[in-house]
Scaffold this motif. Structure first.
Motif, mmCIF file in Angstrom:
data_model
loop_
_atom_site.group_PDB
_atom_site.id
_atom_site.type_symbol
_atom_site.label_atom_id
_atom_site.label_comp_id
_atom_site.label_asym_id
_atom_site.label_seq_id
_atom_site.Cartn_x
_atom_site.Cartn_y
_atom_site.Cartn_z
ATOM 1 N N THR A 98 -8.371 -10.120 1.362
ATOM 2 C CA THR A 98 -9.344 -9.550 0.419
ATOM 3 C C THR A 98 -10.369 -8.660 1.113
ATOM 4 O O THR A 98 -10.901 -7.732 0.495
ATOM 5 N N MET A 99 -10.640 -8.905 2.397
ATOM 6 C CA MET A 99 -11.548 -8.029 3.126
ATOM 7 C C MET A 99 -10.985 -6.612 3.217
ATOM 8 O O MET A 99 -11.696 -5.618 3.014
ATOM 9 N N LEU A 100 -9.692 -6.505 3.470
ATOM 10 C CA LEU A 100 -9.058 -5.188 3.541
ATOM 11 C C LEU A 100 -9.052 -4.512 2.168
ATOM 12 O O LEU A 100 -9.277 -3.300 2.064
ATOM 13 N N LEU A 101 -8.809 -5.289 1.130
ATOM 14 C CA LEU A 101 -8.824 -4.724 -0.221
ATOM 15 C C LEU A 101 -10.231 -4.237 -0.571
ATOM 16 O O LEU A 101 -10.397 -3.180 -1.188
ATOM 17 N N LYS A 102 -11.223 -5.001 -0.155
ATOM 18 C CA LYS A 102 -12.614 -4.641 -0.436
ATOM 19 C C LYS A 102 -13.004 -3.361 0.295
ATOM 20 O O LYS A 102 -13.573 -2.432 -0.297
ATOM 21 N N LEU A 103 -12.694 -3.305 1.594
ATOM 22 C CA LEU A 103 -13.076 -2.136 2.389
ATOM 23 C C LEU A 103 -12.371 -0.869 1.908
ATOM 24 O O LEU A 103 -12.913 0.226 2.008
ATOM 25 N N GLY A 104 -11.168 -1.034 1.384
ATOM 26 C CA GLY A 104 -10.413 0.117 0.887
ATOM 27 C C GLY A 104 -10.615 0.378 -0.584
ATOM 28 O O GLY A 104 -10.000 1.292 -1.146
ATOM 29 N N ASP A 105 -11.470 -0.425 -1.226
ATOM 30 C CA ASP A 105 -11.717 -0.301 -2.656
ATOM 31 C C ASP A 105 -10.386 -0.194 -3.407
ATOM 32 O O ASP A 105 -10.173 0.705 -4.217
ATOM 33 N N SER A 106 -9.512 -1.133 -3.090
ATOM 34 C CA SER A 106 -8.163 -1.078 -3.668
ATOM 35 C C SER A 106 -7.738 -2.448 -4.180
ATOM 36 O O SER A 106 -6.705 -2.979 -3.788
#
Length: 301
Positions: A98-106
């Motif tokens: 979820t951190m990667l999804l958050k940082l990529g706004d995806s």
């Protein structure tokens, strides 16, 4: 029950050596087990439909076992997925993805559920009317689980000739398949075994990823039809296997022999060796049959 090995080598990806990932097709499910880098490409090559994957099982949070997961989660989104996705893995996997999804706004446009595991005892993590999946506690450098996949016993098969001979109405067929005896109008009881055949023996598969030689898992995997067990090293590097908490081919075969499994599939090979046949030869000194995992290879059990 079909196992497709997408990747079966240790540590880093190479031109012809993908890290750990495989699918298990069992009772209508297509389970993804571990998700190393390149899993998406290997799924494409094996012509496996992304949309059929609803449950992903991650053994531990070393990169060669889950670095492909963020990309796969993202690709599902780009493909317009609407079905929910369930990810089972060690505590921390939700934060990592979820951190990667958050940082990529995806953020995903489909329901994404994480089932984080912490128990050091074998635990049921998924179950429906056809299949049960349990953890196999392993002994690696970080918290690690293998997974045991077990078919549930199917309903009994009707002996149509026997049923017809007693002139039993069709409305009782499901009751008979469920194992019930039948009482005729005369009051006579017809035992179920006279009206049915035994269903096929339920199949089972055990996935044991990174672990040092760990005999305590034997009771959990006893008698499975197929066992995948990591074999990072040959016996000549047994000391290194112990130090890094991995297994040798001979140790994997010893586990297979003690558990009386139907077949042993080897994988997670160190690329220091010239040929994977060396692993097979070493394991066969202890147990047979031994099957060599190969990237893209499918096994029917």
């Amino acid at each position: 029950m079909q196992l497709t090995v997408l990747g079966c080598h240790a540590a880093t990806p190479r031109t012809l050596a993908n890290p750990t990932s495989q699918t298990l097709e069992i009772k209508g499910h297509l389970f993804l087990i571990d998700c190393g880098e390149g899993t998406q490409v290997q799924l494409r090559k094996s012509k496996l439909k992304f949309s059929r994957i609803k449950h992903i099982f991650i053994s531990h949070l070393h990169g060669d076992h889950f670095f492909g997961l963020p990309g796969l989660v993202s690709t599902f989104r780009l493909l317009g997925r609407e079905k929910e996705l369930h990810v089972y893995g060690p505590k921390g996997i939700k934060e990592a993805i979820t951190m990667l999804l958050k940082l990529g706004d995806s953020w995903t446009n489909y329901p994404l559920y994480f089932h984080e595991l912490t128990s050091k005892e074998s635990t049921v993590v998924f179950e429906d009317d056809k299949v049960k999946v349990s953890t196999i506690p392993l002994n690696h450098r970080i918290y690690t689980n293998g997974f045991l996949f077990q078919e549930k016993e199917a309903e009994r098969k009707l002996n149509i000739e026997a049923v017809a001979s007693y002139e039993i109405d069709k409305c009782y067929y499901q009751k008979i398949k469920n194992g019930k005896d039948i009482i005729l109008d005369s009051g006579a009881i017809v035992p179920n075994k006279e009206l049915t055949f035994n269903p096929p023996k339920p199949k089972s598969y055990a996935f044991c990823s990174d672990t040092v030689f760990e005999p305590s898992i034997v009771p959990i995997i006893k008698g499975v039809d197929a066992l995948y067990h990591e074999a990072t090293f040959l016996d000549s590097e047994a000391e290194l296997a112990t130090k890094t908490k991995h297994s040798t081919a001979k140790q994997a075969a010893t586990i297979a022999k003690q558990a009386n499994v139907g077949a042993l599939v080897l994988g997670h090979y160190s690329t220091r060796y010239k040929s994977t046949n060396l692993f097979k030869q070493e394991a066969e000194e202890v147990f047979t049959p031994v099957l060599l995992g190969e990237d893209g290879k499918a096994f029917d059990f």
